[in-house]
Design a protein around this motif. Sequence first.
Motif, PDB file in Angstrom:
ATOM      1  N   LEU A  42      -0.779  -6.770  -3.840  1.00  0.00           N
ATOM      2  CA  LEU A  42      -0.367  -4.863  -4.280  1.00  0.00           C
ATOM      3  C   LEU A  42       1.087  -5.804  -4.082  1.00  0.00           C
ATOM      4  O   LEU A  42       1.276  -4.612  -4.961  1.00  0.00           O
ATOM      5  N   PRO A  43       1.743  -5.140  -3.126  1.00  0.00           N
ATOM      6  CA  PRO A  43       3.353  -5.807  -3.022  1.00  0.00           C
ATOM      7  C   PRO A  43       3.805  -6.247  -3.670  1.00  0.00           C
ATOM      8  O   PRO A  43       4.866  -6.848  -4.191  1.00  0.00           O
ATOM      9  N   GLY A  86       7.244   7.058  -1.156  1.00  0.00           N
ATOM     10  CA  GLY A  86       6.392   6.467  -2.049  1.00  0.00           C
ATOM     11  C   GLY A  86       6.723   4.858  -2.747  1.00  0.00           C
ATOM     12  O   GLY A  86       8.241   4.499  -2.804  1.00  0.00           O
ATOM     13  N   THR A  87       5.622   3.928  -3.280  1.00  0.00           N
ATOM     14  CA  THR A  87       6.185   2.526  -4.108  1.00  0.00           C
ATOM     15  C   THR A  87       5.142   2.561  -5.416  1.00  0.00           C
ATOM     16  O   THR A  87       4.175   3.091  -5.084  1.00  0.00           O
ATOM     17  N   SER A  88       5.532   1.458  -6.126  1.00  0.00           N
ATOM     18  CA  SER A  88       4.717   1.563  -7.392  1.00  0.00           C
ATOM     19  C   SER A  88       3.741   0.467  -6.992  1.00  0.00           C
ATOM     20  O   SER A  88       3.979   0.158  -6.268  1.00  0.00           O
ATOM     21  N   ILE A  89       2.567   1.049  -7.590  1.00  0.00           N
ATOM     22  CA  ILE A  89       1.540  -0.251  -7.505  1.00  0.00           C
ATOM     23  C   ILE A  89       0.674  -1.095  -8.422  1.00  0.00           C
ATOM     24  O   ILE A  89       1.000  -2.490  -8.568  1.00  0.00           O
ATOM     25  N   ILE A 116      -1.613   9.416  -5.857  1.00  0.00           N
ATOM     26  CA  ILE A 116      -1.451   9.078  -6.638  1.00  0.00           C
ATOM     27  C   ILE A 116      -1.023   9.383  -8.359  1.00  0.00           C
ATOM     28  O   ILE A 116      -0.724  10.267  -8.448  1.00  0.00           O
ATOM     29  N   LEU A 117       0.057   8.774  -8.601  1.00  0.00           N
ATOM     30  CA  LEU A 117       1.317   9.504  -9.261  1.00  0.00           C
ATOM     31  C   LEU A 117       0.743   8.553 -10.756  1.00  0.00           C
ATOM     32  O   LEU A 117       0.946   7.006 -10.424  1.00  0.00           O
TER      33      LEU A 117
END
Length: 171
Positions: free
Chosen positions: A14-15, A49-52, A86-87
């Motif tokens: 994921l990262p 937050g972070t993009s996945i 979840i965005l």
Amino acid sequence: MMKSLPLLCLFTTLPGFANSSFIGVDYFHSDIEISDESANTGMAAFRLGTSIYKQIAIEGQYISGNQTDNIYNMEFDLENSKAAFILLQSYAVNGFSLDVSLGYASTKMTVSGPENTFNGTDEYNGFAWGVSLYQEIPSFKNARVKLGYQSLYNDSDLSITGISLGFNYHF
């Protein structure tokens, strides 16, 4: 060991997909509605937050405040709310972008009033959603202004919603 291998692979990959993370601070104007009457309080919201994957991100949100409002001679104090979302993010067009957030919120509220009414603290847990519009700030490459609407809890007796105005910084 073999049972946890797929889970380990998921979290280690994921990262690699994450292309940005963000931190945000908002002013959150809440609206607590009970039987067509409403109480409004101002609060501070903190988001991380972070993009996945491409235009999908995850976000943690904490809202806290210390203001009360009255309905039917009872004071309503929305103490805090913790949420995970979840965005679903749009691409920026002319500096504007849109997010739709779907998730779960846990909101703690204290009610106090006359002796013959409910007095105490209650926690409202359930589905939460929101829509946010972002505007990039031209002189600050990674900064965005946010205007959003969120529904933190909604059932036949109680609705907790709010409008937020804030700032995001992407790194």
